[in-house]
Structures are given as C-alpha cells and as structure tokens.
Design a protein around this motif. Structure first.
Motif, PDB file in Angstrom:
ATOM      1  N   MET A   1       0.824  -1.211   0.000  1.00  0.00           N
ATOM      2  CA  MET A   1       0.000   0.000   0.000  1.00  0.00           C
ATOM      3  C   MET A   1       0.853   1.254   0.000  1.00  0.00           C
ATOM      4  N   SER A   2       0.318   2.267  -0.657  1.00  0.00           N
ATOM      5  CA  SER A   2       0.987   3.567  -0.632  1.00  0.00           C
ATOM      6  C   SER A   2       0.622   4.272   0.671  1.00  0.00           C
ATOM      7  N   PRO A   3       1.354   5.318   1.011  1.00  0.00           N
ATOM      8  CA  PRO A   3       0.918   6.134   2.134  1.00  0.00           C
ATOM      9  C   PRO A   3      -0.357   6.881   1.739  1.00  0.00           C
ATOM     10  N   PRO A   4      -1.072   7.430   2.701  1.00  0.00           N
ATOM     11  CA  PRO A   4      -2.277   8.189   2.356  1.00  0.00           C
ATOM     12  C   PRO A   4      -1.925   9.402   1.494  1.00  0.00           C
ATOM     13  N   VAL A   5      -2.728   9.630   0.469  1.00  0.00           N
ATOM     14  CA  VAL A   5      -2.527  10.776  -0.422  1.00  0.00           C
ATOM     15  C   VAL A   5      -3.870  11.453  -0.669  1.00  0.00           C
ATOM     16  N   ARG A   6      -3.810  12.689  -1.107  1.00  0.00           N
ATOM     17  CA  ARG A   6      -5.031  13.424  -1.449  1.00  0.00           C
ATOM     18  C   ARG A   6      -5.214  13.546  -2.959  1.00  0.00           C
ATOM     19  N   SER A   7      -4.181  13.171  -3.708  1.00  0.00           N
ATOM     20  CA  SER A   7      -4.234  13.263  -5.156  1.00  0.00           C
ATOM     21  C   SER A   7      -3.308  12.215  -5.754  1.00  0.00           C
ATOM     22  N   THR A   8      -3.668  11.711  -6.928  1.00  0.00           N
ATOM     23  CA  THR A   8      -2.793  10.743  -7.585  1.00  0.00           C
ATOM     24  C   THR A   8      -1.461  11.372  -7.984  1.00  0.00           C
ATOM     25  N   SER A   9      -1.430  12.678  -8.128  1.00  0.00           N
ATOM     26  CA  SER A   9      -0.154  13.326  -8.484  1.00  0.00           C
ATOM     27  C   SER A   9       0.861  13.202  -7.349  1.00  0.00           C
ATOM     28  N   GLU A  10       0.402  13.019  -6.139  1.00  0.00           N
ATOM     29  CA  GLU A  10       1.321  12.811  -5.017  1.00  0.00           C
ATOM     30  C   GLU A  10       2.028  11.462  -5.116  1.00  0.00           C
ATOM     31  N   LEU A  11       1.392  10.487  -5.749  1.00  0.00           N
ATOM     32  CA  LEU A  11       1.981   9.156  -5.851  1.00  0.00           C
ATOM     33  C   LEU A  11       3.214   9.139  -6.737  1.00  0.00           C
TER      34      LEU A  11
END
Length: 76
Positions: free
Chosen positions: A62-72
């Motif tokens: 799992m990724s860390p929590p993000v608010r936008s896919t651009s953060e990934l």
C-alpha cells in the motif's frame, strides 16, 4: 506458547477479499510460483498462510495516504 491459525490458499484469498477486495486463490498461486506474494509455509502439498503474514504483505503493497494521484508519482 501462542498457537497460530493457518489458512489454506482459498481461505487466504477470502481473507484478502474481505480486507481489501482484491486477490484470488489463482493470483496467490501464481505469485507463489513467480514470487512477490505473501509468505507461506508448506504442509505436505498445501500452502498455508497466517493472517499476520497476509496483513504485513498487504501493508507493504500500500501507498501512504494521499489526497491526489499526483502525489503518488513524486513518492515512487
């Protein structure tokens, strides 16, 4: 001494389906052959998984929590 509960592949897939809605027994079988799947033990011909190992494997994916896919893309 704590006794662990071991899950057969179908049970492990059902556990993962309940936890995150993903992964089938066929996917777990494929990952057991090619690598990258959750850790398991063998008892004769049967692969056995623990809930603790499945949870840890899921957490690693799992990724860390993000608010936008651009953060990934900036984190990978």
């Amino acid at each position: 001494m704590e006794t662990k509960t071991y899950l057969r592949r179908e049970q492990a897939a059902a556990y993962l389906q309940e936890r995150c809605g993903a992964y089938t027994a066929q996917t777990l079988a494929k990952l057991a052959c090619v690598g990258g799947g959750p850790p398991f033990r063998k008892a004769g011909p049967f692969p056995l998984y623990t809930a603790e190992d499945l949870d840890a494997w899921l957490a690693e994916r799992m990724s860390p929590p993000v608010r936008s896919t651009s953060e990934l893309t900036s984190q990978q």
